[in-house]
Design a protein around this motif. Sequence first.
Motif, PDB file in Angstrom:
ATOM      1  N   LEU A 208       0.847  -1.187   0.000  1.00 44.94           N
ATOM      2  CA  LEU A 208       0.000   0.000   0.000  1.00 44.94           C
ATOM      3  C   LEU A 208       0.881   1.236   0.000  1.00 44.94           C
ATOM      4  O   LEU A 208       2.000   1.170   0.501  1.00 44.94           O
ATOM      5  CB  LEU A 208      -0.909  -0.011   1.233  1.00 44.94           C
ATOM      6  CG  LEU A 208      -1.880  -1.190   1.327  1.00 44.94           C
ATOM      7  CD1 LEU A 208      -2.647  -1.119   2.628  1.00 44.94           C
ATOM      8  CD2 LEU A 208      -2.835  -1.216   0.147  1.00 44.94           C
TER       9      LEU A 208
ATOM     10  N   GLU B  38     -10.932   4.772  -5.414  1.00 47.74           N
ATOM     11  CA  GLU B  38     -10.751   4.280  -4.055  1.00 47.74           C
ATOM     12  C   GLU B  38      -9.255   4.264  -3.748  1.00 47.74           C
ATOM     13  O   GLU B  38      -8.499   3.551  -4.389  1.00 47.74           O
ATOM     14  CB  GLU B  38     -11.317   2.870  -3.914  1.00 47.74           C
ATOM     15  CG  GLU B  38     -12.780   2.764  -4.310  1.00 47.74           C
ATOM     16  CD  GLU B  38     -13.237   1.339  -4.533  1.00 47.74           C
ATOM     17  OE1 GLU B  38     -12.569   0.394  -4.046  1.00 47.74           O
ATOM     18  OE2 GLU B  38     -14.254   1.164  -5.208  1.00 47.74           O
TER      19      GLU B  38
ATOM     20  N   TYR C  90      -6.432   3.281  -1.115  1.00 48.38           N
ATOM     21  CA  TYR C  90      -6.195   2.404   0.026  1.00 48.38           C
ATOM     22  C   TYR C  90      -4.787   2.636   0.564  1.00 48.38           C
ATOM     23  O   TYR C  90      -3.819   2.628  -0.198  1.00 48.38           O
ATOM     24  CB  TYR C  90      -6.358   0.937  -0.379  1.00 48.38           C
ATOM     25  CG  TYR C  90      -7.772   0.595  -0.778  1.00 48.38           C
ATOM     26  CD1 TYR C  90      -8.735   0.340   0.188  1.00 48.38           C
ATOM     27  CD2 TYR C  90      -8.142   0.536  -2.114  1.00 48.38           C
ATOM     28  CE1 TYR C  90     -10.045   0.031  -0.170  1.00 48.38           C
ATOM     29  CE2 TYR C  90      -9.448   0.232  -2.481  1.00 48.38           C
ATOM     30  CZ  TYR C  90     -10.385  -0.022  -1.510  1.00 48.38           C
ATOM     31  OH  TYR C  90     -11.672  -0.314  -1.873  1.00 48.38           O
TER      32      TYR C  90
ATOM     33  N   MET D 102      -6.742  -1.822   6.454  1.00 46.46           N
ATOM     34  CA  MET D 102      -6.334  -0.697   5.623  1.00 46.46           C
ATOM     35  C   MET D 102      -7.376   0.409   5.683  1.00 46.46           C
ATOM     36  O   MET D 102      -8.526   0.174   6.018  1.00 46.46           O
ATOM     37  CB  MET D 102      -6.101  -1.138   4.173  1.00 46.46           C
ATOM     38  CG  MET D 102      -7.328  -1.646   3.455  1.00 46.46           C
ATOM     39  SD  MET D 102      -7.064  -2.068   1.704  1.00 46.46           S
ATOM     40  CE  MET D 102      -6.167  -3.593   1.819  1.00 46.46           C
TER      41      MET D 102
ATOM     42  N   GLU E 215      -9.542   3.313   3.656  1.00 40.61           N
ATOM     43  CA  GLU E 215     -10.096   3.612   2.340  1.00 40.61           C
ATOM     44  C   GLU E 215     -10.577   5.053   2.326  1.00 40.61           C
ATOM     45  O   GLU E 215     -11.284   5.489   3.232  1.00 40.61           O
ATOM     46  CB  GLU E 215     -11.281   2.714   2.002  1.00 40.61           C
ATOM     47  CG  GLU E 215     -11.923   3.089   0.678  1.00 40.61           C
ATOM     48  CD  GLU E 215     -13.255   2.406   0.429  1.00 40.61           C
ATOM     49  OE1 GLU E 215     -13.581   2.239  -0.755  1.00 40.61           O
ATOM     50  OE2 GLU E 215     -13.963   2.070   1.383  1.00 40.61           O
TER      51      GLU E 215
END
Length: 108
Positions: A32, A61, A63, A99, A101
């Motif tokens: 990420l 989106e 992340y 995570m 978002e």
Amino acid sequence: MRKKEIEEMLEELGIPFRYHHFTQKEMENIELPIIVWNCGKSSNFFADGIVYQKIQKLDIELYTDQKDWDLEERLEHILDAHGIAWEQTASEWIQTESMWEALYEMEV
């Protein structure tokens, strides 16, 4: 805005991105932050029984492993620079995936 234009815009952020999803195998090798983008339904402008303007709904989106205010601001600056009116409609921790978002919704 077509696929190529969206992807060229997302490349400016300098992080991995995919349309709709990353495969499970890809996620094993990618750290990420990442972006997943999706074009859902349209919201076209009609008049006199024809489509005058095609309008596609676009979701981006973002992340991250922790809330990344700076990266969100960079993405927002890129959207602004491309003349896209956007709205951040979610910013939440996803417990099951471990995570964050940040969801951006717009029409292109």
